[in-house]
Design a protein around this motif. Structure first.
Motif, mmCIF file in Angstrom:
data_model
loop_
_atom_site.group_PDB
_atom_site.id
_atom_site.type_symbol
_atom_site.label_atom_id
_atom_site.label_comp_id
_atom_site.label_asym_id
_atom_site.label_seq_id
_atom_site.Cartn_x
_atom_site.Cartn_y
_atom_site.Cartn_z
ATOM 1 N N TYR A 153 0.807 -1.220 0.000
ATOM 2 C CA TYR A 153 0.000 0.000 0.000
ATOM 3 C C TYR A 153 0.848 1.282 0.000
ATOM 4 C CZ TYR A 153 -3.430 -3.525 1.147
ATOM 5 O OH TYR A 153 -4.196 -4.655 1.121
ATOM 6 N N LEU A 154 0.248 2.325 -0.557
ATOM 7 C CA LEU A 154 0.938 3.596 -0.751
ATOM 8 C C LEU A 154 1.312 4.227 0.591
ATOM 9 C CD1 LEU A 154 1.673 5.285 -3.293
ATOM 10 C CD2 LEU A 154 -0.339 6.672 -2.806
ATOM 11 N N HIS A 155 2.587 4.612 0.729
ATOM 12 C CA HIS A 155 3.067 5.220 1.962
ATOM 13 C C HIS A 155 4.324 6.033 1.668
ATOM 14 C CE1 HIS A 155 5.275 1.435 1.580
ATOM 15 N NE2 HIS A 155 6.229 1.963 2.329
ATOM 16 N N THR A 156 4.821 6.705 2.685
ATOM 17 C CA THR A 156 5.981 7.582 2.543
ATOM 18 C C THR A 156 6.928 7.359 3.714
ATOM 19 O OG1 THR A 156 4.546 9.257 1.534
ATOM 20 C CG2 THR A 156 6.712 9.989 2.245
ATOM 21 N N HIS A 157 8.231 7.551 3.480
ATOM 22 C CA HIS A 157 9.226 7.508 4.551
ATOM 23 C C HIS A 157 10.031 8.809 4.557
ATOM 24 C CE1 HIS A 157 8.507 3.274 5.238
ATOM 25 N NE2 HIS A 157 8.783 2.983 3.989
ATOM 26 N N ARG A 187 7.978 5.411 13.559
ATOM 27 C CA ARG A 187 8.510 6.236 12.474
ATOM 28 C C ARG A 187 7.521 6.314 11.313
ATOM 29 N NH1 ARG A 187 13.651 8.014 11.765
ATOM 30 N NH2 ARG A 187 14.037 8.983 9.744
ATOM 31 N N TYR A 188 6.868 5.192 11.016
ATOM 32 C CA TYR A 188 5.863 5.191 9.950
ATOM 33 C C TYR A 188 4.735 6.165 10.286
ATOM 34 C CZ TYR A 188 2.401 3.501 6.603
ATOM 35 O OH TYR A 188 1.473 3.430 5.595
ATOM 36 N N LEU A 189 4.281 6.148 11.543
ATOM 37 C CA LEU A 189 3.209 7.058 11.956
ATOM 38 C C LEU A 189 3.647 8.512 11.813
ATOM 39 C CD1 LEU A 189 1.922 5.191 15.149
ATOM 40 C CD2 LEU A 189 0.796 5.316 12.922
ATOM 41 N N ARG A 190 4.867 8.815 12.204
ATOM 42 C CA ARG A 190 5.359 10.192 12.098
ATOM 43 C C ARG A 190 5.546 10.615 10.645
ATOM 44 N NH1 ARG A 190 6.912 13.061 16.367
ATOM 45 N NH2 ARG A 190 6.758 12.065 18.404
ATOM 46 N N ASP A 191 5.886 9.663 9.794
ATOM 47 C CA ASP A 191 6.071 9.982 8.376
ATOM 48 C C ASP A 191 4.750 10.106 7.624
ATOM 49 O OD1 ASP A 191 8.794 9.970 8.691
ATOM 50 O OD2 ASP A 191 9.105 7.980 7.822
ATOM 51 N N ASN A 192 3.691 9.464 8.142
ATOM 52 C CA ASN A 192 2.438 9.366 7.386
ATOM 53 C C ASN A 192 1.206 9.786 8.181
ATOM 54 O OD1 ASN A 192 3.220 7.719 4.741
ATOM 55 N ND2 ASN A 192 4.347 6.809 6.449
ATOM 56 N N TYR A 193 1.391 10.571 9.264
ATOM 57 C CA TYR A 193 0.278 10.909 10.158
ATOM 58 C C TYR A 193 -0.874 11.599 9.437
ATOM 59 C CZ TYR A 193 2.164 15.658 10.003
ATOM 60 O OH TYR A 193 2.597 16.883 9.579
ATOM 61 N N TRP A 194 -0.592 12.288 8.350
ATOM 62 C CA TRP A 194 -1.615 13.058 7.636
ATOM 63 C C TRP A 194 -2.459 12.189 6.705
ATOM 64 C CZ3 TRP A 194 -0.609 12.808 2.383
ATOM 65 C CH2 TRP A 194 0.692 12.407 2.038
ATOM 66 N N ARG A 195 -2.059 10.934 6.529
ATOM 67 C CA ARG A 195 -2.810 10.010 5.679
ATOM 68 C C ARG A 195 -3.825 9.223 6.517
ATOM 69 N NH1 ARG A 195 -0.182 8.608 0.874
ATOM 70 N NH2 ARG A 195 1.977 9.329 0.665
ATOM 71 N N TYR A 239 -7.469 15.022 9.414
ATOM 72 C CA TYR A 239 -8.889 15.033 9.767
ATOM 73 C C TYR A 239 -9.677 15.843 8.734
ATOM 74 C CZ TYR A 239 -7.307 13.277 14.287
ATOM 75 O OH TYR A 239 -6.742 12.523 15.277
ATOM 76 N N PRO A 240 -10.248 15.197 7.719
ATOM 77 C CA PRO A 240 -11.016 15.928 6.707
ATOM 78 C C PRO A 240 -12.321 16.516 7.250
ATOM 79 C CG PRO A 240 -11.146 13.548 6.343
ATOM 80 C CD PRO A 240 -10.128 13.765 7.410
#
Length: 318
Positions: free
Chosen positions: A53-57, A218-226, A288-289
């Protein structure tokens, strides 16, 4: 009669590839020329159908395909990857891997930071081999290469790393240091050509659960906005959803979603200090949309609505 020695391939078959992930038990920090690198995670996916799945680091993630084929999306571009390819997700680039169902993809992967140290790279008074290494690593950081098949030296290094961490013979940690340094140099060479192996710093031990929890954090900090689900996190650390949730709570003392909520609201509190950013935009920025839900949640956790928090000047949480 003299017996024949074992070849690397014969030796490697004695150690399951999955044991590569035991490298997560070591905390490794390397000095490569003028660069510093911290190894953040090691992983392995079996050759079967899977998708991460799509994610960012915020770090480099390198994948080496040892079997099968699949698709690798980096940004808006989709690449076909095959056995013996190395493919690179650079910091800040959204990416996703999808295994082929007909020829399932098996990969090793590792994540790390690579930052210039306290000294400027490639100073004239440095030895020639250090200047060459600095030039290679700087070229790697600036390269746009995503997929490469110049990987002849990579699989033997990965197999040796697996053997060393699995067997743990005397001196294994020092051998792993050198092999990891070689792996990072080989990764750079695959995209930009030559360099010289640099010495690594002695590793410090850490617990496997802590290492996995840090990868999740680290994943949460990198992708919290998703939008983030336990499924996404479980796919990242190659564990079941239930095990992922329990492990994180055991190490961190709170649930994954509680941690994510606190992280998002702390970042929102920082953003609210800027009077020019609308509250609706703050809500969207932290994932949060629904602005009404954001206002209610912020009030519950912080004791003030976002508007009143802003009026009072707020508090710096991070």
């Amino acid at each position: 009669m003299r017996s024949k020695g074992c070849s690397l391939v014969e030796m490697s078959t004695l150690v399951p590839r999955q044991r590569f992930m035991e490298l997560n038990n070591l905390a490794l920090s390397l000095h490569l020329g003028s660069f510093d690198s911290e190894m953040l995670g090691w992983g392995f996916f079996e050759p079967r159908y899977w998708r991460n799945y799509l994610h960012t680091h915020s770090c480099f993630e390198i994948c080496y395909a040892f079997q099968g084929e699949g698709q690798f999306q980096a940004g808006n571009t989709i690449y076909t990857v095959r056995s013996d390819d190395v493919f690179i997700a650079r910091p800040g680039v959204s990416h996703e891997i999808i295994s082929s169902e007909e020829q399932p993809l098996g990969i090793y992967f590792w994540t790390y930071t690579l930052t210039p140290g306290s000294q400027e790279p490639a100073q004239l008074d440095k030895p020639e081999h250090n200047r060459g290494l600095d030039s290679l690593l700087m070229a790697f950081k600036n390269s746009t290469c995503v997929v490469s098949n110049r990987t002849a030296a990579m699989l033997p290094t990965l197999e040796l790393l697996t053997e060393e961490i699995a067997q743990r013979h005397p001196g294994y940690s020092h051998i792993i240091e050198g092999l990891v340094a070689k792996l990072l140099v080989d990764t750079a060479r695959a995209t930009v050509d030559e360099a010289t192996l640099a010495l690594a710093e002695r590793p410090l031990s850490r617990q496997p659960d802590q290492a996995v929890a840090q990868m999740i954090e680290r994943y949460l900090r990198d992708n919290y906005w998703r939008p983030i689900s336990i499924r996404d996190l479980a796919a990242q650390v190659h564990l079941s959803e239930r095990h992922t949730s329990r492990l994180f709570q055991k190490v961190m003392g709170e649930t994954i979603m509680s941690y994510l909520t606190t992280l998002r609201l702390d970042i929102a509190a920082q953003l609210l200090l800027d009077q020019q950013i609308p509250i609706k935009e703050v809500a969207l920025t932290v994932g949060y949309p629904d602005v009404r839900y954001f206002i209610t949640l912020f009030h519950q956790k912080k004791g003030l609505t976002p508007a009143i928090f802003r009026q009072r000047g707020g508090t710096t949480f991070l």
